[in-house]
Write a protein that holds these residues in place. Structure first.
Motif, short mmCIF file in Angstrom:
data_model
loop_
_atom_site.label_atom_id
_atom_site.label_comp_id
_atom_site.label_asym_id
_atom_site.label_seq_id
_atom_site.Cartn_x
_atom_site.Cartn_y
_atom_site.Cartn_z
N ILE A 170 0.85 -1.20 0.00
CA ILE A 170 0.00 0.00 0.00
C ILE A 170 0.88 1.25 0.00
O ILE A 170 0.64 2.21 -0.74
CB ILE A 170 -0.94 -0.01 1.23
N SER A 171 1.93 1.23 0.82
CA SER A 171 2.80 2.41 0.96
C SER A 171 3.57 2.72 -0.32
O SER A 171 3.83 3.88 -0.62
CB SER A 171 3.82 2.19 2.08
N ALA A 226 2.62 2.18 -3.42
CA ALA A 226 1.79 2.48 -4.59
C ALA A 226 1.63 3.99 -4.80
O ALA A 226 1.36 4.73 -3.85
CB ALA A 226 0.41 1.84 -4.43
N LYS A 231 -0.69 5.11 -6.74
CA LYS A 231 -2.14 5.31 -6.85
C LYS A 231 -2.81 4.11 -6.18
O LYS A 231 -2.38 2.97 -6.36
CB LYS A 231 -2.53 5.35 -8.32
N VAL A 232 -3.84 4.39 -5.38
CA VAL A 232 -4.51 3.34 -4.63
C VAL A 232 -6.01 3.38 -4.92
O VAL A 232 -6.68 4.38 -4.66
CB VAL A 232 -4.28 3.49 -3.10
N TYR A 233 -6.52 2.30 -5.50
CA TYR A 233 -7.95 2.17 -5.78
C TYR A 233 -8.61 1.32 -4.70
O TYR A 233 -8.00 0.38 -4.19
CB TYR A 233 -8.17 1.44 -7.11
N LEU A 239 -10.50 1.60 1.67
CA LEU A 239 -9.59 2.75 1.77
C LEU A 239 -9.50 3.24 3.21
O LEU A 239 -8.42 3.67 3.66
CB LEU A 239 -10.06 3.88 0.84
N ILE A 289 -1.42 4.72 3.24
CA ILE A 289 -1.48 5.24 1.87
C ILE A 289 -0.62 6.48 1.73
O ILE A 289 -0.74 7.42 2.51
CB ILE A 289 -2.95 5.55 1.47
N THR A 330 -5.50 8.56 -3.89
CA THR A 330 -6.55 7.53 -3.71
C THR A 330 -7.69 7.77 -4.68
O THR A 330 -8.03 8.91 -5.00
CB THR A 330 -7.13 7.52 -2.28
N ALA A 375 -1.96 0.05 -6.46
CA ALA A 375 -2.59 -0.94 -5.59
C ALA A 375 -4.10 -0.86 -5.74
O ALA A 375 -4.66 0.24 -5.86
CB ALA A 375 -2.20 -0.71 -4.13
N LEU A 428 -7.31 -2.23 -3.59
CA LEU A 428 -7.59 -2.83 -2.29
C LEU A 428 -8.83 -3.71 -2.37
O LEU A 428 -9.80 -3.38 -3.06
CB LEU A 428 -7.80 -1.74 -1.22
#
Lengths: 182, 182
Positions: free
Chosen positions: B22-23, B25, B27-29, B35, B42, B46, B70, B72
């Motif tokens: 997570i760290s 990435a 971009k985090v979806y 989230l 993060i 996001t 990432a 999630l």
């Protein structure tokens, strides 16, 4: 309080919840492997469990009535694990070899049935894929089917390959995936 | 690189492996829920996923070829999750509602088959216990059988109770355990 703690297959699998339970225990029981995974978080006395039977479980349960005790389970306590043997314990889930195997073969647990094969072929159900936890020497026969063999998952000797029709496990931590349904 | 990361059902379920993915990435979806569970780890941008379909997955997959991304998955990516939709992703397992449910009812996955019931009764297999992931409105009929109903596991509204013969789910995250085999 007695905690049955899933420690996953490697240190990086430990959850914060597991670390907390391990740290607060005055006594920590486990196999050599599970104690090694958890070692950075153990504050109390460690005991390597060599005998796994009902007498041992009842004794640990009684100990858990007096103080905080943890018993470690490699993987998850409810995946061919120690969880079902304890009545008055708090079960802490951990990452299991089943989850890692499903991630490798990209199959969802809702399409798969999991079997613990000590010595013989599990019975076929027809519609569902099979994930079989096998030990060294277990022989599996599925004529006409492809099997994915997953050995030593998450260790440096991890090996994944396919065979056809029949297979005899050469390693103690072998998982066999039989795809019945696409 | 694209990571499909299981974040469990609560913050304390996050593994070190998940935190690391997570760290890193950019971009985090994820859903609002996933989230929130991951928020402390993060570092990148996001994006709340509202549409879940093949086009969205292919677009994210292409993005993962350019940078660390990432996506999630609440619980585990291979438990009624997003894992099976991605071909070129590294799947990071997480603690699933199935594991928590099995811990609560003290049943081992090797004696249970898991079903994702969107609307109707799964077919009975006979020998194995059933763990059914149900949504609000799903009606289940198992005449003569006891069912353990597990609602909102690991939330403050967690509720576990038994019913007989038939049941209609009132909550979106309901798990129904039907014991066939002792």
């Amino acid at each position: 309080m007695l905690f049955v703690v899933g420690v996953g297959l490697k240190k990086e699998h430990l959850t914060d919840e597991a670390k907390e339970a391990i740290s607060r225990a005055e006594k920590v029981y486990g196999s050599e492997r599970s104690l090694t995974i958890a070692e950075d978080w153990i504050r109390g006395k460690t005991v390597v469990l060599k005998k796994f039977d009902a007498d041992v479980y009842r004794r640990i349960e009684r100990e858990g009535e007096e103080r905080d005790v943890a018993i470690l389970s490699t993987g998850d306590p409810m995946v061919a694990g120690l969880g079902k043997f304890f009545r008055n314990a708090k079960i802490i889930p951990g990452i299991s070899s089943v989850q890692v195997a499903l991630a490798r073969v990209k199959a969802d647990i809702c399409d798969v049935s999991v079997f613990n094969a000590h010595s013989q072929n599990p019975e076929f159900f027809g519609q569902r894929n099979m994930l079989i936890l096998a030990r060294k020497g277990v022989q599996l026969d599925f004529p006409g089917k492809k099997m994915v063999i997953l050995e030593n998952l998450e260790s440096e000797n991890e090996k994944i390959y396919e065979v056809q029709d029949s297979f005899t496990a050469e390693e103690n931590y072998t998982i066999v995936f039989v795809r019945v349904k696409e």
